[in-house]
Design a protein around this motif. Structure first.
Motif, PDB file in Angstrom:
ATOM      1  N   GLY A  86       0.811  -1.212   0.000  1.00  0.00           N
ATOM      2  CA  GLY A  86       0.000   0.000   0.000  1.00  0.00           C
ATOM      3  C   GLY A  86       0.841   1.258   0.000  1.00  0.00           C
ATOM      4  N   GLY A  87       1.861   1.310   0.864  1.00  0.00           N
ATOM      5  CA  GLY A  87       2.719   2.485   0.927  1.00  0.00           C
ATOM      6  C   GLY A  87       3.503   2.708  -0.346  1.00  0.00           C
ATOM      7  N   GLU A  88       4.085   1.643  -0.889  1.00  0.00           N
ATOM      8  CA  GLU A  88       4.883   1.740  -2.114  1.00  0.00           C
ATOM      9  C   GLU A  88       4.030   2.212  -3.289  1.00  0.00           C
ATOM     10  N   VAL A  89       2.876   1.588  -3.477  1.00  0.00           N
ATOM     11  CA  VAL A  89       1.999   1.927  -4.592  1.00  0.00           C
ATOM     12  C   VAL A  89       1.428   3.334  -4.423  1.00  0.00           C
ATOM     13  N   SER A  90       1.087   3.697  -3.192  1.00  0.00           N
ATOM     14  CA  SER A  90       0.494   5.000  -2.939  1.00  0.00           C
ATOM     15  C   SER A  90       1.458   6.130  -3.300  1.00  0.00           C
ATOM     16  N   ILE A  91       2.721   5.985  -2.915  1.00  0.00           N
ATOM     17  CA  ILE A  91       3.713   7.018  -3.254  1.00  0.00           C
ATOM     18  C   ILE A  91       3.847   7.143  -4.768  1.00  0.00           C
ATOM     19  N   GLY A  92       3.973   6.011  -5.456  1.00  0.00           N
ATOM     20  CA  GLY A  92       4.074   6.054  -6.911  1.00  0.00           C
ATOM     21  C   GLY A  92       2.855   6.675  -7.567  1.00  0.00           C
ATOM     22  N   SER A  93       1.682   6.423  -6.989  1.00  0.00           N
ATOM     23  CA  SER A  93       0.439   6.923  -7.573  1.00  0.00           C
ATOM     24  C   SER A  93       0.327   8.446  -7.499  1.00  0.00           C
ATOM     25  N   PHE A  94       0.865   9.042  -6.432  1.00  0.00           N
ATOM     26  CA  PHE A  94       0.743  10.487  -6.219  1.00  0.00           C
ATOM     27  C   PHE A  94       1.981  11.259  -6.664  1.00  0.00           C
ATOM     28  N   LEU A  95       3.006  10.561  -7.100  1.00  0.00           N
ATOM     29  CA  LEU A  95       4.296  11.202  -7.333  1.00  0.00           C
ATOM     30  C   LEU A  95       4.243  12.271  -8.422  1.00  0.00           C
ATOM     31  N   ILE A  96       3.576  11.985  -9.539  1.00  0.00           N
ATOM     32  CA  ILE A  96       3.514  12.959 -10.634  1.00  0.00           C
ATOM     33  C   ILE A  96       2.797  14.230 -10.178  1.00  0.00           C
ATOM     34  N   ASN A  97       1.676  14.068  -9.483  1.00  0.00           N
ATOM     35  CA  ASN A  97       0.964  15.243  -8.979  1.00  0.00           C
ATOM     36  C   ASN A  97       1.783  15.987  -7.920  1.00  0.00           C
ATOM     37  N   PHE A  98       2.505  15.241  -7.080  1.00  0.00           N
ATOM     38  CA  PHE A  98       3.331  15.854  -6.047  1.00  0.00           C
ATOM     39  C   PHE A  98       4.453  16.695  -6.669  1.00  0.00           C
ATOM     40  N   LEU A  99       5.106  16.160  -7.683  1.00  0.00           N
ATOM     41  CA  LEU A  99       6.186  16.894  -8.347  1.00  0.00           C
ATOM     42  C   LEU A  99       5.648  18.073  -9.155  1.00  0.00           C
ATOM     43  N   GLY A 100       4.369  18.062  -9.446  1.00  0.00           N
ATOM     44  CA  GLY A 100       3.759  19.180 -10.163  1.00  0.00           C
ATOM     45  C   GLY A 100       3.367  20.338  -9.259  1.00  0.00           C
ATOM     46  N   GLU A 101       3.407  20.129  -7.929  1.00  0.00           N
ATOM     47  CA  GLU A 101       3.071  21.195  -6.987  1.00  0.00           C
ATOM     48  C   GLU A 101       4.062  22.348  -7.120  1.00  0.00           C
ATOM     49  N   GLY A 102       3.574  23.582  -7.048  1.00  0.00           N
ATOM     50  CA  GLY A 102       4.425  24.752  -7.225  1.00  0.00           C
ATOM     51  C   GLY A 102       5.521  24.873  -6.193  1.00  0.00           C
ATOM     52  N   ASN A 103       5.272  24.426  -4.948  1.00  0.00           N
ATOM     53  CA  ASN A 103       6.285  24.537  -3.896  1.00  0.00           C
ATOM     54  C   ASN A 103       7.238  23.349  -3.856  1.00  0.00           C
ATOM     55  N   ILE A 104       7.037  22.390  -4.765  1.00  0.00           N
ATOM     56  CA  ILE A 104       7.937  21.230  -4.824  1.00  0.00           C
ATOM     57  C   ILE A 104       8.854  21.337  -6.050  1.00  0.00           C
TER      58      ILE A 104
END
Length: 429
Positions: free
Chosen positions: A261-279
């Motif tokens: 769950g943790g591994e898949v969850s991070i991968g699932s949100f990674l593109i959106n997370f890297l798209g955040e303006g403060n990231i």
């Protein structure tokens, strides 16, 4: 996704593995393909989220349907393979997976619900394929070199998960989806056309994957494979009673649930997370390349872990990696910019040994119940369906960056299991 096979008997295998190179190549390609198909979800999630203006919870239905198939289909897959045999089972799994890929074509013109159905069918095929194909790795060659073959096939599985996000970024995300505000400025007719064009970007890649899977099905059907049947374990460990009486197995099943769950969850949100303006403020296509680094870290870490774990106990190694994962996730939550970006990507390196270590620790000294225990652990992979859903709920309500507390909590349990196993191991030896 890694998986392990139950004890088997082999008939029809050639002495010393002679003439098994061709079949082994086919099986290795299968490992590569299901790694590729699984990791492509990390590209699909932000793509479909943008097209259909979904919430994070709605977008995580992609992983819910995909990994939910492991829970639903694992037991029926075992029954099917017992009836038709391992080789025929692998062929059926490939054909169902191909059908799932082909369904992406009508899904692109039908809406989000059809995409979810296609993903469930695809994952059902992969589940049957894993149950059927895994045992062949150990029997296609001499017993003395079985470990090296397992390492090779798992490396190709990791290679598939590594290149899929970058490949998907080029083929699916390259055109770019308009933001909600930009899309709203277009006339209604142009909005519909834009969404249809973006949805159609999945047609070519997934039809190509469907064709590749059908070719593999034909190759597997034509290959001369050894006959495989289940073997009873000669282990003198307990062979009766409920498998739930083995506390380390139950704890390990929860560990598999949490880790996957943790591994898949991070991968699932990674593109959106890297798209955040403060990231990092990256476009989806550019961010997809960094998802490859996340999965590639796991591939590199496996080879590092192989050497280290010859001298370090599995429980200590698991606890160390889980501790590093928690520290990195918290860094990503409470920092910004490049520090947060690389911290969350580096979690992939820590993931490397977790699945095989938890799996092997949970099955320790189960004897004749090893097969049942393995089935329970495989069903626990459903964590890949549930945990991203939970993180999506938090992302919608408290923000994307803070929502990574969910996978941090998952790794906290893995840390507990690793420390618990150190004590269990000392008591057993």
């Amino acid at each position: 996704m890694e998986s392990f096979s139950q004890p088997v008997q082999v008939t029809g295998a050639r002495p010393n593995g002679a003439g098994t190179t061709g079949p082994l190549i086919i099986v290795t390609i299968l490992f590569f393909m299901w790694g590729l198909l699984t990791s492509l979800n990390d590209v699909l999630i932000p793509h479909l989220k943008a097209i259909y203006t979904l919430t994070y919870v709605q977008a995580m239905l992609v992983q819910f349907c995909f990994f939910g198939a492991y829970f639903v289909v694992s037991l029926p897959a075992g029954i099917l393979i017992k009836r038709i045999g391992y080789q025929n089972g692998a062929v059926v799994g490939l054909m169902i997976a191909a059908a799932g890929c082909a369904l992406f074509y009508p899904a692109s013109t039908s809406g989000y619900g059809m995409f979810l159905l296609a993903l469930f069918v695809l994952a059902s095929g992969i589940t049957i394929l894993q149950v059927a194909a895994n045992p062949y790795v150990t029997v296609l060659g001499a017993a003395a070199t079985a470990s090296s073959r397992l390492t090779l096939t798992q490396a190709f599985n990791s290679l598939g998960t590594t290149i899929a996000p970058a490949l998907g970024g080029m083929l699916i995300l390259s055109a770019g989806v308009l933001s909600v505000s930009d899309l709203a400025r277009l006339p209604q007719a142009e909005q519909v056309i834009h969404q249809a064009n973006q949805a159609a970007s999945v047609q070519g890649p997934y039809l190509a994957l469907a064709a590749a899977l059908l070719v593999l099905a034909l190759m597997f059907a034509a290959a001369r494979m050894p006959k495989i049947s289940h073997a009873e374990s000669s282990d003198e460990s307990p062979s009766s009673g409920s498998i739930f009486a083995h506390r380390h197995l139950v704890l390990g099943a929860v560990g598999i649930f949490m880790y996957v769950g943790g591994e898949v969850s991070i991968g699932s949100f990674l593109i959106n997370f890297l798209g955040e303006g403060n990231i990092a403020g990256l476009a989806h296509a550019a961010a997809a390349h960094y998802v490859s680094y996340y999965w590639g870290g796991a591939m590199v870490g496996r080879f590092i872990g192989f050497g280290i774990m010859r001298k370090v106990s599995p429980g200590k190694a698991l606890a160390f990696n889980a501790s590093c994962s928690i520290a990195l996730i918290l860094t990503a939550i409470f920092s910004h910019g490049q520090v947060a970006m690389w911290a969350i990507i580096a979690v992939g390196l820590c993931n490397s040994i977790m699945f095989p270590v938890i799996f092997s620790m949970a099955l320790n000294k189960l004897g004749r119940q090893t097969g049942k225990g393995s089935g329970l652990l495989c069903m626990a992979i459903v964590g890949g369906a549930v945990v991203p859903f939970a993180q999506g709920f938090l992302a919608d309500h408290i923000g994307l960056q803070a929502s990574f507390l969910v996978p941090a909590a998952c790794y906290a349990y893995v840390l507990y299991f690793g420390l618990k196993y150190v004590r269990m191991y000392q008591e057993r030896v």
